[in-house]
Each structure stands twice: as structure tokens, then as C-alpha cells.
Design an enzyme around this catalytic site. Structure first.
Site, PDB file in Angstrom:
ATOM      1  N   GLY A   2       0.507  -0.788  -0.084  1.00  0.00           N
ATOM      2  CA  GLY A   2      -0.094  -0.001   0.031  1.00  0.00           C
ATOM      3  C   GLY A   2       0.734   1.087   0.195  1.00  0.00           C
ATOM      4  N   CYS A  53      -3.643  11.165  10.405  1.00  0.00           N
ATOM      5  CA  CYS A  53      -2.232  11.599  10.159  1.00  0.00           C
ATOM      6  C   CYS A  53      -2.734  13.467   9.489  1.00  0.00           C
ATOM      7  CB  CYS A  53      -2.343  12.337   8.101  1.00  0.00           C
ATOM      8  SG  CYS A  53      -4.144  11.705   7.590  1.00  0.00           S
ATOM      9  N   HIS A  88      -1.228  17.515   3.503  1.00  0.00           N
ATOM     10  CA  HIS A  88      -1.916  17.410   4.062  1.00  0.00           C
ATOM     11  C   HIS A  88      -1.571  19.044   4.364  1.00  0.00           C
ATOM     12  CE1 HIS A  88      -3.862  13.810   4.234  1.00  0.00           C
ATOM     13  NE2 HIS A  88      -4.395  14.062   5.201  1.00  0.00           N
ATOM     14  N   LYS A 107     -11.330  12.950  15.984  1.00  0.00           N
ATOM     15  CA  LYS A 107     -10.442  12.053  15.476  1.00  0.00           C
ATOM     16  C   LYS A 107      -8.932  12.660  15.963  1.00  0.00           C
ATOM     17  CE  LYS A 107     -10.477   8.014  12.353  1.00  0.00           C
ATOM     18  NZ  LYS A 107      -9.993   7.739  10.846  1.00  0.00           N
ATOM     19  N   SER A 152      -4.648  11.314  -0.910  1.00  0.00           N
ATOM     20  CA  SER A 152      -3.946   9.907  -0.768  1.00  0.00           C
ATOM     21  C   SER A 152      -4.014   9.882   0.734  1.00  0.00           C
ATOM     22  CB  SER A 152      -2.171  10.813  -0.762  1.00  0.00           C
ATOM     23  OG  SER A 152      -2.032  11.778   0.133  1.00  0.00           O
TER      24      SER A 152
END
Length: 342
Positions: A12, A132, A244, A216, A162
Site C-alpha cells: 500500500g 495524519c 495535507h 479523531k 492519498s
């Protein structure tokens, strides 16, 4: 003497980045095993730029006994099955999924922010890697929190496709191409068209109207940085392949000027300050790809609140947001506990 390291989910996006970063950072490895599902068994993966080819093994049949560290990037469902098995065999699992992040017996680590928390890993033999968007934000907040104590954070994220895996990247590419040739841009992975659009929805909706991604960021920031910090987030998917971005508005308990913040961030671990008040004097997602740093720009005072600052934060989500942070946790674990490579 090095470690015996496993990378699970090696085919991945994040798994491949983990392998690349292990090679780039010359992590002390005596032996490495790359694992995936039966579909990828026998595939070849290059170990960084070393030229060495690694053969993918089926995780179902892999015996973790005698291995030191396993970097997991296989999603929550598979992690639920395999992480306890690896941990019970004495292999420390560093997990990139959300499964264990809020488990009180599992440390949630960003090495630049809360390295001491790793000492609790022995309770489960598992360490969690944060979301992330959380990872890059707390790297930016930590040095400022130490100086002036963060009271409240309002964050809007601009998250690349992504973050939704290869399917997300493929969908952006295919929709963009289809629009140029006049074909329909039908959403499959995302809820709406992502090409030339933004979607204020990441992960599932909760009863209070927030999304799980937003939850989160709130919960993980409290666990990693400080439970007293108040956070509110709006998480948005944008048509960017990798990287990001976040717009942060921060309220502090104590006075801090933009100039002081810039000086602190300039010296902060994991941070690269690029903040020129001129055209192009800031970092965008395209420029952060492949880099280790969390980039900070546009630091300025907010006159609408006492002790307020606003800033712009950009990072490669496949690196600091996932793979790099996992490898940094492994490095920290080695220094503080395993110490085989000394």
C-alpha cells in the site's frame, strides 16, 4: 547489531513509504520481512534505492516469533486479527490504524511531542501512530504550548486524496481526465466529485454532526499534547494528490507575539518555518511532498481574541502523517528500550 523488522501492508501507499524511509534513514536492520494479503504474495518491492528486492509474504502464514518490530499499515480490521498475535510473540507492533489510538494501555506517540509516553508500550506491546492530520498539527503546537500554553484550537484541514489510499488517488486522476475529455466524473470512493471540487466530509458522520476524522483530531490531540486543550475541527478533502494543509487559529493562556512564535518554531524539532510576507513566501502541498518536515507559514497575530495566533501548516501525509512517524517511533523505541543497535 540491528533489528529484525516487519512491514505489514507493504504494497500500500503507506507501507511502501515505510520501506523507503527505513532505507533512507538507514534504520539498523539485520533482516526485513514485507507482508501483505494473499493477493500480493510473491510480488517484489524494492528496498529504498538500495536495489535490493524484497519478496512479499502472506501475513496469514507469517510467524512473528523472533522478530523485534512490526510496522503495521493494514487497516483496523486486519490489525484486530494480527496485532495481538505479533505482540504476544514478543514483536512490538507500531500500528498506523485507528484501532488502538484511544486505548489507555496503548501509547499514542509523536516523538517530537510526547516521547516519554512510549515507556508504557509494555502493557500491550503495541504503540499507536496518530491520525495524519493530528500528527502534523501537534508538531506545530507543542513548542508553542510549552511557551504560552495552548487553550483552544480552531482548525480547518485541506486533506489530500492519498489519505484515502490508492483508490482516492486513482479517482482524482480519472475524474480529472474525464472532465477534460467531456466524460462523466462519477464518484465511487468519495461521496461527491473530488476533481476541481472540495468535500467537507472525511470518514463517517457522528450524532452531533461532526465527522469521525474531526473527532479523531480532538481526542488524539488531548491524548498526545494535553487533555485540557480544547479543539474544534472542520476536515475537508481537496483535489491534491499528496500533502495535507491546515489553517490553525490558536488561543493561548499567556501572551505570545507572532515574532516570538516564529523564533520558537524556527528552532523546533520537526518544524521548518518558511514565513516570508511576500508573494510565494509560504509552503504549499506540492512543495512538501517527499520531505520529512512539518512546514509552518503565515504566522500572524489574531486581534479578535486575547493571546491569539493564526498559522498555516503543511506536511506530506504519507510521511510525517504516517510512515515517517512510525519509523521515528521505532527509532525512539530502539534508543530507549530495545537498544540492540548500540
Amino acid at each position: 547489531m540491528g533489528y529484525r523488522v516487519v512491514v505489514a501492508g507493504a504494497t500500500g501507499n503507506v507501507g511502501r513509504e515505510m520501506i523507503n524511509i527505513l532505507a533512507e534513514r538507514e534504520f539498523p536492520i539485520d533482516e526485513i520481512a514485507v507482508l501483505a494479503s494473499s493477493r500480493s504474495q510473491g510480488d517484489q518491492i524494492e528496498y529504498g534505492e538500495t536495489g535490493k528486492q524484497l519478496t512479499v509474504k502472506n501475513i496469514e502464514h507469517f510467524d512473528p516469533a523472533g522478530w523485534d518490530i512490526a510496522l503495521f499499515a493494514i487497516g483496523s480490521e486486519a490489525t484486530k486479527v494480527y496485532a495481538p498475535k505479533f505482540a504476544a510473540a514478543g514483536c512490538v507492533v507500531i500500528d498506523n490504524s485507528s484501532l488502538y489510538r484511544m486505548d489507555p494501555d496503548v501509547p499514542l506517540i509523536v516523538p517530537e511531542v510526547n516521547p516519554d509516553a512510549i515507556d508504557g508500550y509494555k502493557a500491550r506491546n503495541i504503540i499507536a501512530n496518530p491520525n495524519c492530520s493530528t500528527a502534523q498539527m501537534v508538531v506545530a503546537l507543542k513548542p508553542l504550548h510549552d511557551k504560552a500554553t495552548v487553550k483552544r484550537v480552531v482548525v480547518a484541514t485541506y486533506q489530500s486524496v492519498s489519505g484515502a489510499g490508492k483508490q482516492g488517488m486513482d479517482e482524482l486522476f480519472e475524474q480529472s481526465r474525464n472532465i477534460f475529455v467531456g466524460d462523466p466524473a462519477t464518484p465511487v470512493k468519495f461521496t461527491k466529485q473530488i476533481a476541481f471540487n472540495v468535500i467537507p466530509h472525511i470518514d463517517s458522520f457522528l450524532e452531533d454532526g461532526t465527522t469521525k476524522e474531526e473527532w479523531k483530531m480532538v481526542a488524539e490531540t488531548k491524548k498526545i499534547l494535553d487533555p485540557k486543550v480544547k479543539v474544534t475541527a472542520t476536515c475537508v478533502r481537496v483535489p491534491v494528490f499528496v500533502g495535507h494543509s491546515e489553517a490553525l487559529n490558536i488561543e493561548f493562556e499567556n501572551e505570545i507575539s507572532a515574532e516570538e512564535a516564529q523564533s520558537i518554531l524556527r528552532e523546533a524539532p520537526g518544524v521548518m518555518l518558511v514565513d516570508k510576507r511576500e508573494d510565494g513566501g509560504y509552503v504549499t502541498p506540492v512543495e512538501c511532498v517527499g520531505d520529512y518536515a512539518t512546514f509552518i507559514s503565515r504566522v500572524r497575530e489574531d486581534s479578535t481574541v486575547d493571546n491569539g495566533l493564526s498559522l498555516w501548516c503543511v506536511s506530506d501525509n504519507l510521511r510525517k502523517g504516517a510512515a515517517l512517524n512510525a519509523v521515528q517511533i521505532a527509532e525512539l523505541l530502539g534508543r530507549r528500550h530495545l537498544k540492540k543497535a548500540d
